[in-house]
Scaffold this active site. Structure first.
Site, PDB file in Angstrom:
ATOM      1  N   THR A  11     -59.922  58.052 128.656  1.00  0.00           N
ATOM      2  CA  THR A  11     -59.751  59.321 129.387  1.00  0.00           C
ATOM      3  C   THR A  11     -58.909  60.339 128.602  1.00  0.00           C
ATOM      4  N   ASP A  57     -55.833  47.394 131.785  1.00  0.00           N
ATOM      5  CA  ASP A  57     -54.536  48.001 131.505  1.00  0.00           C
ATOM      6  C   ASP A  57     -53.925  47.256 130.330  1.00  0.00           C
ATOM      7  N   LEU A  79     -57.000  53.086 121.186  1.00  0.00           N
ATOM      8  CA  LEU A  79     -56.405  54.430 121.307  1.00  0.00           C
ATOM      9  C   LEU A  79     -55.411  54.525 122.462  1.00  0.00           C
ATOM     10  N   ALA A  80     -55.467  53.625 123.413  1.00  0.00           N
ATOM     11  CA  ALA A  80     -54.599  53.761 124.592  1.00  0.00           C
ATOM     12  C   ALA A  80     -53.138  53.647 124.188  1.00  0.00           C
ATOM     13  N   ALA A  81     -52.311  54.482 124.798  1.00  0.00           N
ATOM     14  CA  ALA A  81     -50.867  54.451 124.516  1.00  0.00           C
ATOM     15  C   ALA A  81     -50.135  55.326 125.517  1.00  0.00           C
ATOM     16  N   GLN A  82     -48.851  55.073 125.673  1.00  0.00           N
ATOM     17  CA  GLN A  82     -47.953  56.083 126.232  1.00  0.00           C
ATOM     18  C   GLN A  82     -47.670  56.947 125.015  1.00  0.00           C
ATOM     19  N   SER A 124     -49.687  56.459 113.764  1.00  0.00           N
ATOM     20  CA  SER A 124     -49.255  57.857 113.889  1.00  0.00           C
ATOM     21  C   SER A 124     -48.308  58.279 112.772  1.00  0.00           C
ATOM     22  N   GLU A 126     -45.846  59.922 113.348  1.00  0.00           N
ATOM     23  CA  GLU A 126     -44.489  59.751 113.922  1.00  0.00           C
ATOM     24  C   GLU A 126     -43.788  58.559 113.278  1.00  0.00           C
ATOM     25  N   TYR A 148     -41.178  55.873 120.842  1.00  0.00           N
ATOM     26  CA  TYR A 148     -42.630  55.923 120.590  1.00  0.00           C
ATOM     27  C   TYR A 148     -42.921  55.552 119.129  1.00  0.00           C
ATOM     28  N   HIS A 178     -53.190  66.092 115.958  1.00  0.00           N
ATOM     29  CA  HIS A 178     -54.483  66.760 116.105  1.00  0.00           C
ATOM     30  C   HIS A 178     -54.640  67.168 117.561  1.00  0.00           C
TER      31      HIS A 178
HETATM   32  P1  NAP Z   1     -53.648  60.737 125.178  1.00  0.00           P
HETATM   33  O1  NAP Z   1     -54.497  61.932 125.436  1.00  0.00           O
HETATM   34  O2  NAP Z   1     -52.266  60.705 125.705  1.00  0.00           O
HETATM   35  O3  NAP Z   1     -54.450  59.469 125.750  1.00  0.00           O
HETATM   36  C1  NAP Z   1     -53.814  58.239 125.943  1.00  0.00           C
HETATM   37  C2  NAP Z   1     -54.773  57.322 126.678  1.00  0.00           C
HETATM   38  O4  NAP Z   1     -54.134  56.045 126.874  1.00  0.00           O
HETATM   39  C3  NAP Z   1     -55.198  57.822 128.067  1.00  0.00           C
HETATM   40  O5  NAP Z   1     -56.564  57.543 128.252  1.00  0.00           O
HETATM   41  C4  NAP Z   1     -54.362  56.959 128.993  1.00  0.00           C
HETATM   42  O6  NAP Z   1     -54.943  56.754 130.265  1.00  0.00           O
HETATM   43  C5  NAP Z   1     -54.365  55.637 128.218  1.00  0.00           C
HETATM   44  N1  NAP Z   1     -53.321  54.733 128.667  1.00  0.00           N
HETATM   45  C6  NAP Z   1     -51.988  54.978 128.803  1.00  0.00           C
HETATM   46  N2  NAP Z   1     -51.354  53.892 129.248  1.00  0.00           N
HETATM   47  C7  NAP Z   1     -52.293  52.928 129.419  1.00  0.00           C
HETATM   48  C8  NAP Z   1     -52.249  51.582 129.856  1.00  0.00           C
HETATM   49  N3  NAP Z   1     -51.111  50.987 130.248  1.00  0.00           N
HETATM   50  N4  NAP Z   1     -53.400  50.883 129.891  1.00  0.00           N
HETATM   51  C9  NAP Z   1     -54.566  51.453 129.532  1.00  0.00           C
HETATM   52  N5  NAP Z   1     -54.675  52.735 129.111  1.00  0.00           N
HETATM   53  C10 NAP Z   1     -53.546  53.454 129.061  1.00  0.00           C
HETATM   54  O7  NAP Z   1     -53.553  60.447 123.615  1.00  0.00           O
HETATM   55  P2  NAP Z   1     -54.474  60.997 122.425  1.00  0.00           P
HETATM   56  O8  NAP Z   1     -53.893  62.270 121.927  1.00  0.00           O
HETATM   57  O9  NAP Z   1     -55.904  60.929 122.816  1.00  0.00           O
HETATM   58  O10 NAP Z   1     -54.148  59.922 121.291  1.00  0.00           O
HETATM   59  C11 NAP Z   1     -54.918  58.723 121.186  1.00  0.00           C
HETATM   60  C12 NAP Z   1     -54.113  57.691 120.428  1.00  0.00           C
HETATM   61  O11 NAP Z   1     -53.794  58.180 119.135  1.00  0.00           O
HETATM   62  C13 NAP Z   1     -52.781  57.324 121.057  1.00  0.00           C
HETATM   63  O12 NAP Z   1     -52.530  55.971 120.777  1.00  0.00           O
HETATM   64  C14 NAP Z   1     -51.773  58.194 120.317  1.00  0.00           C
HETATM   65  O13 NAP Z   1     -50.495  57.609 120.359  1.00  0.00           O
HETATM   66  C15 NAP Z   1     -52.382  58.187 118.935  1.00  0.00           C
HETATM   67  N6  NAP Z   1     -52.109  59.330 118.096  1.00  0.00           N
HETATM   68  C16 NAP Z   1     -52.360  60.571 118.555  1.00  0.00           C
HETATM   69  C17 NAP Z   1     -52.160  61.669 117.729  1.00  0.00           C
HETATM   70  C18 NAP Z   1     -52.444  63.058 118.196  1.00  0.00           C
HETATM   71  O14 NAP Z   1     -51.986  64.001 117.533  1.00  0.00           O
HETATM   72  N7  NAP Z   1     -53.204  63.236 119.259  1.00  0.00           N
HETATM   73  C19 NAP Z   1     -51.706  61.472 116.410  1.00  0.00           C
HETATM   74  C20 NAP Z   1     -51.476  60.162 115.972  1.00  0.00           C
HETATM   75  C21 NAP Z   1     -51.702  59.095 116.805  1.00  0.00           C
HETATM   76  P3  NAP Z   1     -54.633  57.727 131.532  1.00  0.00           P
HETATM   77  O15 NAP Z   1     -55.600  58.850 131.411  1.00  0.00           O
HETATM   78  O16 NAP Z   1     -54.888  56.821 132.677  1.00  0.00           O
HETATM   79  O17 NAP Z   1     -53.207  58.172 131.396  1.00  0.00           O
HETATM   80  O1  G4F Z   2     -46.560  68.414 120.699  1.00  0.00           O
HETATM   81  P1  G4F Z   2     -45.446  67.452 120.541  1.00  0.00           P
HETATM   82  O2  G4F Z   2     -44.880  66.895 121.783  1.00  0.00           O
HETATM   83  O3  G4F Z   2     -45.987  66.328 119.558  1.00  0.00           O
HETATM   84  P2  G4F Z   2     -45.259  65.251 118.622  1.00  0.00           P
HETATM   85  O4  G4F Z   2     -43.916  64.915 119.115  1.00  0.00           O
HETATM   86  O5  G4F Z   2     -45.375  65.741 117.218  1.00  0.00           O
HETATM   87  O6  G4F Z   2     -46.199  63.975 118.841  1.00  0.00           O
HETATM   88  C1  G4F Z   2     -47.609  64.073 118.805  1.00  0.00           C
HETATM   89  O7  G4F Z   2     -48.056  63.853 117.496  1.00  0.00           O
HETATM   90  C2  G4F Z   2     -47.826  62.539 116.993  1.00  0.00           C
HETATM   91  C3  G4F Z   2     -48.372  62.507 115.573  1.00  0.00           C
HETATM   92  O8  G4F Z   2     -47.347  62.885 114.688  1.00  0.00           O
HETATM   93  C4  G4F Z   2     -48.535  61.552 117.889  1.00  0.00           C
HETATM   94  F1  G4F Z   2     -48.356  60.299 117.405  1.00  0.00           F
HETATM   95  C5  G4F Z   2     -47.975  61.652 119.277  1.00  0.00           C
HETATM   96  O9  G4F Z   2     -48.689  60.742 120.136  1.00  0.00           O
HETATM   97  C6  G4F Z   2     -48.195  63.054 119.781  1.00  0.00           C
HETATM   98  O10 G4F Z   2     -49.578  63.256 119.890  1.00  0.00           O
HETATM   99  O11 G4F Z   2     -44.244  68.143 119.740  1.00  0.00           O
HETATM  100  C7  G4F Z   2     -44.442  68.804 118.508  1.00  0.00           C
HETATM  101  C8  G4F Z   2     -43.142  69.453 118.070  1.00  0.00           C
HETATM  102  C9  G4F Z   2     -41.918  68.531 118.167  1.00  0.00           C
HETATM  103  O12 G4F Z   2     -41.118  68.719 117.031  1.00  0.00           O
HETATM  104  C10 G4F Z   2     -41.162  69.037 119.380  1.00  0.00           C
HETATM  105  O13 G4F Z   2     -39.757  68.834 119.362  1.00  0.00           O
HETATM  106  O14 G4F Z   2     -42.863  70.563 118.941  1.00  0.00           O
HETATM  107  C11 G4F Z   2     -41.495  70.522 119.284  1.00  0.00           C
HETATM  108  N1  G4F Z   2     -41.315  71.232 120.565  1.00  0.00           N
HETATM  109  C12 G4F Z   2     -40.531  72.333 120.741  1.00  0.00           C
HETATM  110  N2  G4F Z   2     -40.552  72.691 122.022  1.00  0.00           N
HETATM  111  C13 G4F Z   2     -41.836  70.893 121.746  1.00  0.00           C
HETATM  112  C14 G4F Z   2     -41.356  71.811 122.671  1.00  0.00           C
HETATM  113  N3  G4F Z   2     -42.692  69.897 122.069  1.00  0.00           N
HETATM  114  C15 G4F Z   2     -43.073  69.812 123.377  1.00  0.00           C
HETATM  115  N4  G4F Z   2     -43.935  68.841 123.737  1.00  0.00           N
HETATM  116  N5  G4F Z   2     -42.587  70.674 124.335  1.00  0.00           N
HETATM  117  C16 G4F Z   2     -41.738  71.692 124.030  1.00  0.00           C
HETATM  118  O15 G4F Z   2     -41.303  72.441 124.915  1.00  0.00           O
END
Ligand code: NAP
Ligand code: G4F
Length: 331
Positions: A11, A57, A79-82, A124, A126, A148, A178
């Protein structure tokens, strides 16, 4: 026979784009979803009839076993994660359970029920955290700066260990940020693009933010799910960075988003609130994806300004869609 793929996090932003991509490629697609009191299917509403959703879950081993057994996957995308860094500071145990240990539970299901399947782990940038070099690539040491990031490092090494110890075909994609219109509302890019659209429409006056100086390497999510797929098509399991190679500050993102709607004095519309500042910050991330380009032929096309425009235009469009048409009474 069609190949089968199981996607956890179905989702979420990436899960939804990835399932679309896999459907286009002719896969039989299974998505793992957890039970919520109100289903969160906005991102996958349009493909619900084409995929099979399985209840599960990451906290529950038996549901993961059942999902792997039922989907007979050739490929598993973990892909699932908090995934929200800020939440991980207030829910560190939950984040460790889901984002860290949850992946090990899925690896156990892989090992027991689908040892031939190829497995992708959503690692990630991160994990790099407090970086000592720029840009970061597959050889850069990890120094996570949030619960995280710590959980992702654990999951990353668990994947490497299961590959080495059990000979399983497991790969990590170490992806930099992304984004898209399907991003969760709390992430910076979506918070800003939605906030700007609302200010432009006269529905809000300000956006409350935190650290404007942090820099990120922001790419466009649909291109990054293509990288996930390419990683699993590579014969040898391996780890790859996915990034655009460009870093921009939060301040630049905000300024560009406001510029697009004709607001130059954006500082008037931004407040800084302590609650948005993290106990420890990742100040600077910029990736080097040359290995992914060389080995997999992957290269992202959407640059920073295009990404901001895509996101702001999407928010303006969705606000227009929700406005009552002229002459139609609301309510
Ligand atoms: P997202 O939109 O937050 O999606 C996270 C998904 O994990 C949701 O479908 C959520 O379900 C599910 N989930 C959370 N807790 C769960 C549990 N206990 N059991 C089963 N499913 C659970 O994240 P995303 O941006 O698509 O990212 C996908 C993955 O890539 C994540 O692992 C994230 O940490 C990683 N990642 C993301 C980025 C980025 O920039 N987007 C970069 C690097 C790595 P619900 O809808 O029910 O909450
Ligand atoms: O959008 P962010 O919350 O993403 P962050 O922390 O970079 O993490 C995302 O990218 C990671 C890959 O590097 C993933 F692994 C992770 O799951 C997630 O998708 O914050 C981006 C930046 C941070 O430096 C934050 O401190 O924006 C800064 N920021 C400033 N003001 C804020 C805010 N971020 C959020 N969310 N909200 C603010 O008000």
């Amino acid at each position: 026979m069609a190949r089968s793929a199981l996607v956890t996090g179905a989702t979420g932003q990436d899960g939804s784009y990835l399932m679309e991509l896999l459907l286009k490629k002719g896969y039989e697609v299974y998505g793992l979803v957890r039970r919520l009191s109100v289903p969160n299917i906005g991102n996958i509403q349009h493909i619900l009839e084409d995929v099979t959703l399985l209840d599960g879950d990451l906290i529950d081993q038996s549901s993961l076993n059942a999902a792997v057994r039922e989907s007979h996957p050739d490929e598993i995308y973990s892909l699932a994660a908090q995934s929200f860094v800020a939440t991980s500071f207030v829910q560190p145990v939950l984040t460790g359970e889901i984002t860290g240990l949850g992946v090990v539970r899925l690896l156990e299901a892989l090992r027991a029920y689908a040892p031939e399947a190829r497995f992708y782990q959503a690692s990630s940038s991160e994990m790099f955290g407090r970086v000592d070099r720029e840009p970061q690539d597959e050889t850069t040491p990890f120094h996570p700066r949030s619960p995280y990031g710590v959980a992702k490092v654990y999951a990353y090494w668990a994947c490497v260990n299961y590959r080495e110890a059990h000979g399983l075909s497991i790969s990590n994609g170490i992806l930099f940020n992304h984004e898209s219109a399907r991003r969760g509302l709390e992430f910076l890019t979506r918070k800003v693009s939605q906030g700007v659209a609302r200010i432009h429409a006269g529905l809000a006056k300000t956006i409350s933010l935190g650290n404007l100086d942090a820099k990120r390497d922001w790419g466009y999510a649909p291109e990054f799910v293509d990288l996930m797929w390419r990683i699993l098509q590579h014969k040898e399991p391996d780890d790859f960075v996915g990034a655009t190679g460009e870093a921009h500050s939060v301040r630049e993102f905000v300024a560009e988003a406001f510029r697009l709607v004709g607001i130059s004095n954006w500082e008037k519309h931004v407040t800084i609130d302590e609650k948005n500042i993290r106990p420890s910050e990742v100040y600077n991330l910029r990736g080097d994806a040359s290995k992914a380009k060389r080995v997999l032929g992957w290269e992202p096309k959407t640059r920073f300004k295009d990404l901001v425009r895509i996101m702001v235009e999407a928010e303006i469009g969705s606000l227009e869609d929700t406005r009552p048409a002229k002459g139609v009474p609301s309510g």
